[in-house]
Design a protein around this motif. Sequence first.
Motif, PDB file in Angstrom:
ATOM      1  N   LEU A 136      43.294  66.591   2.136  1.00  0.00           N
ATOM      2  CA  LEU A 136      41.612  66.533   2.366  1.00  0.00           C
ATOM      3  C   LEU A 136      41.109  65.182   3.045  1.00  0.00           C
ATOM      4  N   ARG A 137      41.758  64.123   2.645  1.00  0.00           N
ATOM      5  CA  ARG A 137      41.098  62.808   2.882  1.00  0.00           C
ATOM      6  C   ARG A 137      41.368  62.513   4.362  1.00  0.00           C
ATOM      7  N   HIS A 138      42.702  62.906   4.814  1.00  0.00           N
ATOM      8  CA  HIS A 138      43.263  62.634   6.236  1.00  0.00           C
ATOM      9  C   HIS A 138      43.895  63.923   7.037  1.00  0.00           C
ATOM     10  N   PRO A 139      42.703  64.711   7.197  1.00  0.00           N
ATOM     11  CA  PRO A 139      42.908  66.106   7.846  1.00  0.00           C
ATOM     12  C   PRO A 139      43.496  66.262   9.209  1.00  0.00           C
ATOM     13  N   ASP A 140      43.290  64.846   9.620  1.00  0.00           N
ATOM     14  CA  ASP A 140      43.563  64.825  11.065  1.00  0.00           C
ATOM     15  C   ASP A 140      44.983  63.579  11.375  1.00  0.00           C
ATOM     16  N   GLU A 141      45.508  63.452  10.367  1.00  0.00           N
ATOM     17  CA  GLU A 141      46.528  62.471  10.345  1.00  0.00           C
ATOM     18  C   GLU A 141      47.902  62.876   9.679  1.00  0.00           C
ATOM     19  N   PRO A 142      48.701  63.699  10.081  1.00  0.00           N
ATOM     20  CA  PRO A 142      49.833  64.192   9.629  1.00  0.00           C
ATOM     21  C   PRO A 142      50.899  63.088   8.850  1.00  0.00           C
ATOM     22  N   ALA A 143      50.733  61.871   9.366  1.00  0.00           N
ATOM     23  CA  ALA A 143      51.623  60.968   8.930  1.00  0.00           C
ATOM     24  C   ALA A 143      51.098  60.583   7.637  1.00  0.00           C
ATOM     25  N   MET A 144      49.983  61.071   7.055  1.00  0.00           N
ATOM     26  CA  MET A 144      49.387  60.507   5.827  1.00  0.00           C
ATOM     27  C   MET A 144      49.778  61.799   4.845  1.00  0.00           C
ATOM     28  N   TRP A 145      50.295  62.838   5.180  1.00  0.00           N
ATOM     29  CA  TRP A 145      50.509  64.010   4.219  1.00  0.00           C
ATOM     30  C   TRP A 145      51.824  63.802   3.860  1.00  0.00           C
ATOM     31  N   LEU A 146      51.856  64.312   2.476  1.00  0.00           N
ATOM     32  CA  LEU A 146      53.167  64.612   1.730  1.00  0.00           C
ATOM     33  C   LEU A 146      53.201  65.788   0.968  1.00  0.00           C
ATOM     34  N   CYS A 147      54.327  66.499   0.891  1.00  0.00           N
ATOM     35  CA  CYS A 147      54.269  67.664   0.024  1.00  0.00           C
ATOM     36  C   CYS A 147      54.807  66.988  -1.590  1.00  0.00           C
ATOM     37  N   HIS A 148      54.258  67.809  -2.693  1.00  0.00           N
ATOM     38  CA  HIS A 148      54.424  67.591  -3.773  1.00  0.00           C
ATOM     39  C   HIS A 148      55.986  67.014  -4.262  1.00  0.00           C
ATOM     40  N   GLU A 149      56.946  67.846  -3.587  1.00  0.00           N
ATOM     41  CA  GLU A 149      58.153  67.572  -3.799  1.00  0.00           C
ATOM     42  C   GLU A 149      58.799  66.224  -3.488  1.00  0.00           C
ATOM     43  N   THR A 150      58.172  65.613  -2.366  1.00  0.00           N
ATOM     44  CA  THR A 150      58.547  64.417  -1.968  1.00  0.00           C
ATOM     45  C   THR A 150      58.016  63.280  -2.924  1.00  0.00           C
ATOM     46  N   ILE A 151      56.678  63.587  -3.588  1.00  0.00           N
ATOM     47  CA  ILE A 151      56.207  62.741  -4.533  1.00  0.00           C
ATOM     48  C   ILE A 151      57.198  62.634  -5.681  1.00  0.00           C
ATOM     49  N   TYR A 152      57.419  64.014  -6.463  1.00  0.00           N
ATOM     50  CA  TYR A 152      58.305  64.077  -7.465  1.00  0.00           C
ATOM     51  C   TYR A 152      59.697  63.210  -7.015  1.00  0.00           C
ATOM     52  N   GLN A 153      60.391  63.246  -6.169  1.00  0.00           N
ATOM     53  CA  GLN A 153      61.538  62.542  -5.723  1.00  0.00           C
ATOM     54  C   GLN A 153      61.309  61.133  -5.817  1.00  0.00           C
ATOM     55  N   ALA A 154      60.104  60.738  -5.312  1.00  0.00           N
ATOM     56  CA  ALA A 154      59.865  59.191  -5.150  1.00  0.00           C
ATOM     57  C   ALA A 154      59.775  58.736  -6.608  1.00  0.00           C
ATOM     58  N   VAL A 155      58.989  59.545  -7.650  1.00  0.00           N
ATOM     59  CA  VAL A 155      58.790  59.018  -9.050  1.00  0.00           C
ATOM     60  C   VAL A 155      60.163  59.106  -9.694  1.00  0.00           C
ATOM     61  N   TYR A 156      61.010  59.954  -9.488  1.00  0.00           N
ATOM     62  CA  TYR A 156      62.350  60.128 -10.089  1.00  0.00           C
ATOM     63  C   TYR A 156      63.501  59.013  -9.678  1.00  0.00           C
ATOM     64  N   GLN A 157      63.139  58.351  -8.378  1.00  0.00           N
ATOM     65  CA  GLN A 157      63.812  57.657  -7.543  1.00  0.00           C
ATOM     66  C   GLN A 157      64.295  56.308  -8.616  1.00  0.00           C
ATOM     67  N   PRO A 158      65.627  55.865  -8.826  1.00  0.00           N
ATOM     68  CA  PRO A 158      65.725  54.727  -9.500  1.00  0.00           C
ATOM     69  C   PRO A 158      65.190  53.597  -9.100  1.00  0.00           C
ATOM     70  N   GLY A 159      64.506  52.668  -9.956  1.00  0.00           N
ATOM     71  CA  GLY A 159      63.772  51.618  -9.484  1.00  0.00           C
ATOM     72  C   GLY A 159      62.647  51.600  -8.929  1.00  0.00           C
ATOM     73  N   THR A 160      61.922  53.017  -8.913  1.00  0.00           N
ATOM     74  CA  THR A 160      60.401  53.208  -8.300  1.00  0.00           C
ATOM     75  C   THR A 160      59.522  52.073  -8.856  1.00  0.00           C
ATOM     76  N   THR A 161      58.384  51.869  -8.239  1.00  0.00           N
ATOM     77  CA  THR A 161      57.320  51.257  -8.471  1.00  0.00           C
ATOM     78  C   THR A 161      56.102  51.875  -9.021  1.00  0.00           C
ATOM     79  N   LEU A 162      56.316  53.296  -9.111  1.00  0.00           N
ATOM     80  CA  LEU A 162      55.522  54.494  -9.358  1.00  0.00           C
ATOM     81  C   LEU A 162      55.354  54.495 -10.952  1.00  0.00           C
ATOM     82  N   LEU A 163      56.349  53.869 -11.616  1.00  0.00           N
ATOM     83  CA  LEU A 163      56.600  54.042 -13.239  1.00  0.00           C
ATOM     84  C   LEU A 163      55.702  52.899 -13.737  1.00  0.00           C
TER      85      LEU A 163
END
Length: 417
Positions: A178-205
């Motif tokens: 919604l925020r970047h409708p014309d910038e596919p480079a700023m899009w992510l699917c939810h599974e990619t975000i889950y994998q980033a959260v689950y990745q060891p040593g992530t800064t998202l925790l």
Amino acid sequence: MLSSRRVKKGPGRRPLSLARQRFVELRARGWSIMAAAREVGVSRTTGANWSRGYKTYRKGEVVGFVAPLDRLAVREISSRFLSEDERIEIADLRQAGMSIRGIADRLGRAPSTISRELRRNAHVGGGYRPFEAHRQATARRARRHRRRLETNRQLRDLVGELLAQRRSPQQVSRHLRLRHPDEPAMWLCHETIYQAVYQPGTTLLRPSRLAPHHRSPLRTGRDHRRAHQKNERRRPRFERPMLTIHQRPFAPDDRSEAGHWEGDLIIGKEQASAIGTLVKRTTRTIRLLHLPRRDSDHLHAALKDRMSDLPPALLRSVTWDQGTEMARHTTIAASLGAPIYFCDSHSPWQRGSNENANGLLRQYLPKGTDLSIHSPVHLRGVEHELNHRPRHVLADRSPAELFTALLGSPTHPVLRR
């Protein structure tokens, strides 16, 4: 000239390429090391070495480590690349004194291929070792793909900010589009975000201001994938008469009329503390009840105080779980001026909005903790953050936005689902 390395001279002298490939396949299917080793015809020790890697010794001292088998190391690869058998033959022919051009003619390869192989995969201490060379080539093929979150700092900061607000990966994914409708480079699917959260040593925790005890941005609080578990439900204990959900004038999935709420308690450590939760069925607005004690008298007082600011059109009924805290439900119904309906036992789907809200609240009020430490001011802060999150079920509008519209006009058209 035949390669002496192709003659079996004892256990483990041959590479056992097919056996290793079969072993890795069985391990990937869940076989134990012992069972997979027995199936391919090698010892348990060999299977353990293949699975875990092993140290190499010289004169009693560790001089190296052989990495565990990787699927890339044993899978069939394109004939464009040198195989392990070809590397063995290169080592034998080179040791026999054959020139690079002669080796290339024997293998049917370009001389530059042989020259590059001997240069790139040479042993650190000198010479050419075919098995180590094959491992090095395999490691280069297994280049780790860098996630877009790692290469795009703006995207990483935005996702981290949204997750710090305890938005789910699905909500973050929709927000990015919604925020970047014309910038596919700023899009992510939810599974990619889950994998980033689950990745060891992530800064998202990292903890948030309202939930400092909760490092994970996920509702479950997990830092790895885990199977879901079934929640237990309480047994019914009520005074009579009582109204059941089947006497309610609308079906559980009918949300066309405003003013109907769903309620329950979330319980703290050793069942000694509790917080009341209320969810408006149309807008998913959440209200929390501070309960000094878990009994019907305190619940009655909290409900009467918290819902007193609502007009009659926005307080038509309350649907509750069959818990003992509703022992005075007739008195509560009279104080609120709205009937209390009770769900069937073991039927949480009849209060789906409230069950979902309770799951969201566990990010701030985790299970197994003392809930009495949370002040009314803190609960209002949690309310505010949840009610201002955009929701997928509301077409990415927030509950606060729709609730404000309903306060101004009870007949305001809301999402009907």
